[in-house]
Design a protein around this motif. Structure first.
Motif, PDB file in Angstrom:
ATOM      1  N   ALA A  53       1.978  -7.089   1.654  1.00 24.66           N
ATOM      2  CA  ALA A  53       2.318  -8.297   1.629  1.00 24.66           C
ATOM      3  C   ALA A  53       2.063  -8.842   3.410  1.00 24.66           C
ATOM      4  CB  ALA A  53       3.507  -8.703   1.662  1.00 24.66           C
ATOM      5  N   ARG A  54       2.392  -7.896   4.316  1.00 24.12           N
ATOM      6  CA  ARG A  54       2.191  -7.845   5.758  1.00 24.12           C
ATOM      7  C   ARG A  54       0.446  -7.982   6.059  1.00 24.12           C
ATOM      8  NH1 ARG A  54       4.740  -4.132   7.030  1.00 24.12           N
ATOM      9  NH2 ARG A  54       6.610  -5.007   7.333  1.00 24.12           N
ATOM     10  N   ARG A  55      -0.255  -7.085   5.392  1.00 25.58           N
ATOM     11  CA  ARG A  55      -1.512  -7.207   5.619  1.00 25.58           C
ATOM     12  C   ARG A  55      -2.398  -8.438   4.900  1.00 25.58           C
ATOM     13  NH1 ARG A  55      -1.669  -1.786   4.053  1.00 25.58           N
ATOM     14  NH2 ARG A  55      -2.480  -2.295   2.040  1.00 25.58           N
ATOM     15  N   SER A  56      -1.669  -8.991   3.947  1.00 30.46           N
ATOM     16  CA  SER A  56      -2.505 -10.087   3.277  1.00 30.46           C
ATOM     17  C   SER A  56      -2.046 -11.394   3.985  1.00 30.46           C
ATOM     18  CB  SER A  56      -1.770 -10.235   1.849  1.00 30.46           C
ATOM     19  OG  SER A  56      -2.325  -9.046   0.894  1.00 30.46           O
ATOM     20  N   HIS A  57      -0.793 -11.492   4.606  1.00 30.92           N
ATOM     21  CA  HIS A  57      -0.362 -12.474   5.445  1.00 30.92           C
ATOM     22  C   HIS A  57      -1.044 -12.604   6.614  1.00 30.92           C
ATOM     23  CE1 HIS A  57       2.493 -15.865   5.671  1.00 30.92           C
ATOM     24  NE2 HIS A  57       2.785 -15.479   6.981  1.00 30.92           N
ATOM     25  N   ASP A  58      -1.319 -11.431   7.254  1.00 26.33           N
ATOM     26  CA  ASP A  58      -2.252 -11.342   8.290  1.00 26.33           C
ATOM     27  C   ASP A  58      -3.746 -11.654   8.194  1.00 26.33           C
ATOM     28  OD1 ASP A  58      -0.031 -10.522  10.051  1.00 26.33           O
ATOM     29  OD2 ASP A  58      -1.004  -8.370   9.947  1.00 26.33           O
ATOM     30  N   LEU A  59      -4.366 -11.279   7.104  1.00 23.73           N
ATOM     31  CA  LEU A  59      -5.488 -11.853   6.490  1.00 23.73           C
ATOM     32  C   LEU A  59      -5.494 -13.367   6.259  1.00 23.73           C
ATOM     33  CD1 LEU A  59      -6.578  -8.952   4.568  1.00 23.73           C
ATOM     34  CD2 LEU A  59      -7.861  -9.691   6.587  1.00 23.73           C
ATOM     35  N   ASN A 171      -6.669 -19.096 -13.448  1.00 23.52           N
ATOM     36  CA  ASN A 171      -6.315 -17.893 -14.370  1.00 23.52           C
ATOM     37  C   ASN A 171      -6.465 -16.502 -13.646  1.00 23.52           C
ATOM     38  OD1 ASN A 171      -7.297 -20.313 -15.721  1.00 23.52           O
ATOM     39  ND2 ASN A 171      -7.198 -18.711 -17.705  1.00 23.52           N
ATOM     40  N   ILE A 172      -5.512 -15.616 -14.034  1.00 25.03           N
ATOM     41  CA  ILE A 172      -5.665 -14.273 -13.486  1.00 25.03           C
ATOM     42  C   ILE A 172      -6.729 -13.430 -14.031  1.00 25.03           C
ATOM     43  CG2 ILE A 172      -4.020 -12.993 -14.529  1.00 25.03           C
ATOM     44  CD1 ILE A 172      -4.303 -13.248 -10.968  1.00 25.03           C
ATOM     45  N   LEU A 173      -7.368 -12.566 -13.255  1.00 26.54           N
ATOM     46  CA  LEU A 173      -8.267 -11.582 -13.893  1.00 26.54           C
ATOM     47  C   LEU A 173      -7.936 -10.238 -13.318  1.00 26.54           C
ATOM     48  CD1 LEU A 173     -11.655 -13.641 -13.393  1.00 26.54           C
ATOM     49  CD2 LEU A 173     -10.248 -13.351 -15.604  1.00 26.54           C
ATOM     50  N   SER A 174      -8.578  -9.206 -13.822  1.00 26.44           N
ATOM     51  CA  SER A 174      -8.398  -7.836 -13.237  1.00 26.44           C
ATOM     52  C   SER A 174      -9.705  -7.069 -13.271  1.00 26.44           C
ATOM     53  CB  SER A 174      -7.388  -7.062 -13.906  1.00 26.44           C
ATOM     54  OG  SER A 174      -7.695  -7.043 -15.302  1.00 26.44           O
ATOM     55  N   HIS A 175     -10.083  -6.569 -12.120  1.00 23.46           N
ATOM     56  CA  HIS A 175     -11.205  -5.664 -12.053  1.00 23.46           C
ATOM     57  C   HIS A 175     -11.032  -4.177 -11.438  1.00 23.46           C
ATOM     58  CE1 HIS A 175     -15.305  -4.915 -10.457  1.00 23.46           C
ATOM     59  NE2 HIS A 175     -15.718  -5.869 -11.198  1.00 23.46           N
ATOM     60  N   ARG A 176     -11.865  -3.327 -11.945  1.00 27.17           N
ATOM     61  CA  ARG A 176     -11.774  -1.734 -11.322  1.00 27.17           C
ATOM     62  C   ARG A 176     -11.797  -1.689  -9.864  1.00 27.17           C
ATOM     63  NH1 ARG A 176     -17.074   0.380 -14.283  1.00 27.17           N
ATOM     64  NH2 ARG A 176     -18.786  -0.636 -12.756  1.00 27.17           N
ATOM     65  N   GLN A 177     -12.416  -2.581  -9.239  1.00 28.10           N
ATOM     66  CA  GLN A 177     -12.254  -2.809  -7.639  1.00 28.10           C
ATOM     67  C   GLN A 177     -11.276  -3.455  -6.903  1.00 28.10           C
ATOM     68  OE1 GLN A 177     -15.854  -3.533  -5.674  1.00 28.10           O
ATOM     69  NE2 GLN A 177     -17.375  -2.616  -7.038  1.00 28.10           N
ATOM     70  N   ASP A 178     -10.215  -3.813  -7.983  1.00 29.62           N
ATOM     71  CA  ASP A 178      -9.032  -4.448  -7.461  1.00 29.62           C
ATOM     72  C   ASP A 178      -8.068  -3.054  -6.771  1.00 29.62           C
ATOM     73  OD1 ASP A 178      -9.679  -6.804  -8.518  1.00 29.62           O
ATOM     74  OD2 ASP A 178      -7.917  -6.763 -10.009  1.00 29.62           O
ATOM     75  N   SER A 179      -7.399  -3.575  -5.611  1.00 29.71           N
ATOM     76  CA  SER A 179      -6.815  -2.309  -4.994  1.00 29.71           C
ATOM     77  C   SER A 179      -5.610  -2.963  -4.237  1.00 29.71           C
ATOM     78  CB  SER A 179      -7.872  -1.930  -3.907  1.00 29.71           C
ATOM     79  OG  SER A 179      -8.061  -2.760  -2.736  1.00 29.71           O
ATOM     80  N   ALA A 180      -4.887  -1.780  -3.693  1.00 30.33           N
ATOM     81  CA  ALA A 180      -3.764  -2.350  -3.090  1.00 30.33           C
ATOM     82  C   ALA A 180      -3.865  -2.505  -1.501  1.00 30.33           C
ATOM     83  CB  ALA A 180      -2.694  -1.045  -3.187  1.00 30.33           C
ATOM     84  N   ALA A 181      -5.207  -2.711  -1.045  1.00 26.44           N
ATOM     85  CA  ALA A 181      -5.712  -2.635   0.211  1.00 26.44           C
ATOM     86  C   ALA A 181      -5.169  -3.952   1.045  1.00 26.44           C
ATOM     87  CB  ALA A 181      -7.050  -2.703   0.419  1.00 26.44           C
ATOM     88  N   GLY A 182      -4.550  -5.001   0.283  1.00 26.34           N
ATOM     89  CA  GLY A 182      -4.343  -6.286   0.696  1.00 26.34           C
ATOM     90  C   GLY A 182      -5.580  -7.364   0.912  1.00 26.34           C
ATOM     91  N   GLY A 183      -5.419  -8.660   0.754  1.00 24.75           N
ATOM     92  CA  GLY A 183      -6.597  -9.560   0.951  1.00 24.75           C
ATOM     93  C   GLY A 183      -6.025 -10.847   1.230  1.00 24.75           C
TER      94      GLY A 183
END
Length: 359
Positions: A53-59, A171-183
């Motif tokens: 959440a912090r990284r995503s909010h900063d981005l 609509n939500i999707l999901s991809h193998r490159q989705d990650s917990a990196a934040g965005g």
């Protein structure tokens, strides 16, 4: 889900956030509490959720600071920790840290005629226990501009339209490159498109400008005029890239929760037992009967002959824990020409029977 409304005339994002948090503090607070419990139920470590959440909010602040400021002001006015509200805003990015869910969210059908306004309808499928309240917001993104949207308390936007004649479904999707990196939160991208885009091309440019860690699709419609016909496109966004899907030859553009672009589809991780393919096939089968109708008729036609048992009318499996119960919480259509949303807190079959509210 109870739909709460707010009309705001300010163009200051901080003041708008204060208005939302001040008018509906309990809804903001409850959303933050429920999502925190949801992350834990899915096995996501809460310290990790906070960091995403912090990284995503900063981005978000770096990509478009006004939306970060609105979120913080909403939290302050509601008396909720800013990070907890930011976590709701980045809930899709945090959920990327969990295993892909068995279901997705939403079935969307958009028809673009040769002339006249686009005809649209969407279901929003999610966990009822997470959303006791939804927000319908009528606001001024900038001087001389109006917009209306539906969203959860804490997320920037889901579905909406603006006075330039642009409408957006989600609509939500999901991809193998989705990650917990934040965005950059995908809900914030939806909001900025509603706030700023005058055209499909504007929406594509905005969606392409954000660095994301989770996947989604924005289906946007553009009003035609004397020089050009109406347009629509599904903008599929993932860490692997952005793709644009055009309507079929009959003017229909359908989307559920799997990628339609061939390149991005190669990395799709929606589980095989999801209903996304079944719902898409249902929309394809009934689409010819959904043209030229008013919102109630379109909702009924979306169900087709299956009525309440249609694949797009998702009912909860009550023998499962609440975080595994999926339900159609909203049926919504966009009239971007007149800047109205037609809504019903339930399935399209329920909407056809009980009516829809014009917001």
């Amino acid at each position: 889900m109870r739909l709460l409304t707010l009309t705001s005339s300010t163009t200051d994002p901080r003041e708008r956030g204060r208005q939302i948090g001040g008018a509906h503090p309990d809804a903001v607070r409850r959303s933050a509490e429920l999502y925190r419990a949801h992350f834990a139920a899915l096995g996501i470590d809460l310290d990790r959720a906070d960091e995403i959440a912090r990284r995503s909010h900063d981005l978000l602040r770096g990509w478009h600071a006004p939306l970060a400021e609105e979120s913080d002001a909403m939290a302050d006015a509601a008396g909720v920790d800013r990070l907890l509200v930011a976590a709701v805003g980045a809930r899709t990015e945090i959920l990327a840290a969990a295993e892909p869910q068995r279901e997705g969210e939403c079935s969307t059908a958009v028809h673009v005629p040769a002339t006249g306004a686009a005809e649209t309808i969407q279901t929003w499928d999610w966990h009822a226990a997470l959303v006791p309240f939804g927000l319908l917001l009528d606001y001024a993104p900038a001087a001389g501009r109006r917009a209306k949207l539906f969203t959860e308390f804490g997320t920037a936007a889901k579905i909406g339209a603006n006075s330039a004649g642009l409408g957006l479904h989600f609509n939500i999707l999901s991809h193998r490159q989705d990650s917990a990196a934040g965005g950059v939160p995908v809900h914030a991208i939806a909001r900025r498109i509603i706030d700023e885009a005058d055209s499909v091309d504007d929406a594509i440019a905005l969606a392409s400008s954000a660095a994301v860690s989770a996947s989604t699709v924005f289906t946007v419609t553009e009003r035609g005029d004397d020089r050009r016909a109406p347009r629509a496109a599904s903008i599929e966004v993932s860490p692997a890239g952005v793709a644009v899907v055009a309507p079929a030859g009959d003017g229909w553009l359908l989307h559920t929760n799997h990628f339609l672009d061939e390149g991005l589809a190669a990395g799709d991780t929606m589980p095989a037992d999801s209903t996304t393919a079944e719902r898409y096939a249902h929309l394809a089968a009934v689409r010819s009967g959904m043209t030229g109708l008013d919102p109630l008729e379109r909702a009924a036609a979306m169900c087709g002959g299956d009525g309440h048992d249609a694949a797009v009318c998702m009912r909860p499996e009550l023998d499962k824990p609440s975080h595994e119960q999926w339900e159609t919480l909203l049926t919504i259509g966009i009239d971007a020409d007149s800047l109205h949303l037609d809504v019903h807190p339930g399935t399209p079959a329920d909407a056809a029977r009980h009516g829809m509210t014009r917001f």
